[in-house]
Design a protein around this motif. Structure first.
Motif, PDB file in Angstrom:
ATOM      1  N   MET A  95     -24.394 -28.120  28.743  1.00  0.00           N
ATOM      2  CA  MET A  95     -24.538 -29.468  29.309  1.00  0.00           C
ATOM      3  C   MET A  95     -25.764 -30.180  28.739  1.00  0.00           C
ATOM      4  O   MET A  95     -25.718 -31.385  28.503  1.00  0.00           O
ATOM      5  N   ARG A 113     -25.198 -31.857  25.298  1.00  0.00           N
ATOM      6  CA  ARG A 113     -24.349 -33.049  25.249  1.00  0.00           C
ATOM      7  C   ARG A 113     -25.155 -34.329  25.123  1.00  0.00           C
ATOM      8  O   ARG A 113     -24.617 -35.385  24.852  1.00  0.00           O
ATOM      9  N   ASP A 119     -26.390 -36.213  27.301  1.00  0.00           N
ATOM     10  CA  ASP A 119     -26.178 -37.232  28.328  1.00  0.00           C
ATOM     11  C   ASP A 119     -27.539 -37.563  28.927  1.00  0.00           C
ATOM     12  O   ASP A 119     -28.373 -36.681  29.107  1.00  0.00           O
ATOM     13  N   SER A 127     -27.003 -35.762  33.770  1.00  0.00           N
ATOM     14  CA  SER A 127     -25.839 -34.904  33.990  1.00  0.00           C
ATOM     15  C   SER A 127     -26.077 -34.093  35.254  1.00  0.00           C
ATOM     16  O   SER A 127     -27.070 -33.383  35.364  1.00  0.00           O
ATOM     17  N   ARG A 172     -16.846 -31.458  37.087  1.00  0.00           N
ATOM     18  CA  ARG A 172     -17.527 -32.117  35.975  1.00  0.00           C
ATOM     19  C   ARG A 172     -17.757 -31.147  34.810  1.00  0.00           C
ATOM     20  O   ARG A 172     -17.617 -31.509  33.653  1.00  0.00           O
ATOM     21  N   SER A 229     -16.047 -31.547  31.129  1.00  0.00           N
ATOM     22  CA  SER A 229     -16.918 -31.665  29.951  1.00  0.00           C
ATOM     23  C   SER A 229     -16.519 -30.723  28.828  1.00  0.00           C
ATOM     24  O   SER A 229     -17.064 -30.810  27.735  1.00  0.00           O
TER      25      SER A 229
END
Length: 189
Positions: A78, A81, A83, A86, A160, A164
């Motif tokens: 994660m 990624r 983001d 997150s 989530r 993902s």
């Protein structure tokens, strides 16, 4: 359960929002188990090994859980990624019941499978002497709150995380085999 206005989460979200280059990943794990855990799963393994585990009221209680190695992999995944923010739940997508968890332990360590189920009201009655001992300063760790915790489901979904594209390296059975293989002193240490 998401608590959007909780103080720590709000502080972290504010920090992330002040700079678009900052990344924040918040993980909300279910029951995590693995080497050196010494918590719920370790206690369960000890009870199963001694043939002392009794199902509290039912065998279909859902216990959302995940192996510590998959937890670490999910955090790295994660975070990679990029983001800005997150937030995700971590546990296996399959919602394991306490019966399935006990069966997996039985297979991984050749423990006998538990077969006895006692009504919750009877278990709550049986722990009252232990609560009296606790009240006078003798720690037992046995109380109605612990019985309640065993009986109620922790039914969490990693929506989530799955959306993902994260892929788990383990499932319950293979993770228990891995954990047991890595244990050096005793099963599931």
């Amino acid at each position: 359960m998401d608590v959007p206005n909780s103080r720590p989460q709000a502080i972290h979200r504010l920090w992330q929002s002040e700079d678009p280059d900052r990344r924040l990943t918040i993980v909300r794990p279910a029951v995590i188990y693995g080497r050196y855990e010494r918590g719920n799963f370790t206690r369960l393994s000890r009870l199963l090994e001694r043939r002392a585990f009794i199902y509290p009221g039912r065998t279909d209680t859902i216990k959302s859980c995940g192996y510590v190695k998959d937890l670490v992999s999910s955090m790295l995944f994660m975070a990679s990624r990029n983001d800005g923010l997150s937030i995700y739940n971590f546990c296996y997508e399959h919602r394991y019941t306490i019966s399935e968890i006990c069966s997996a332990f039985s297979q991984a360590a050749e423990y006998p499978k538990p077969t006895i189920t006692i009504p919750v009201w009877l278990m709550n009655l049986a722990v009252l002497p232990f609560e009296v001992l606790q009240a006078v300063g003798i720690k037992t760790g046995i109380n109605r709150d612990r019985i309640k915790k065993l009986w109620f489901s922790t039914n969490i979904l990693p929506k989530r995380l799955i959306a993902s594209g994260f892929k788990f390296d383990y499932d319950l059975a293979s993770s228990l085999v891995d954990w047991n293989r890595e244990s050096s002193i005793k099963d599931f240490d």
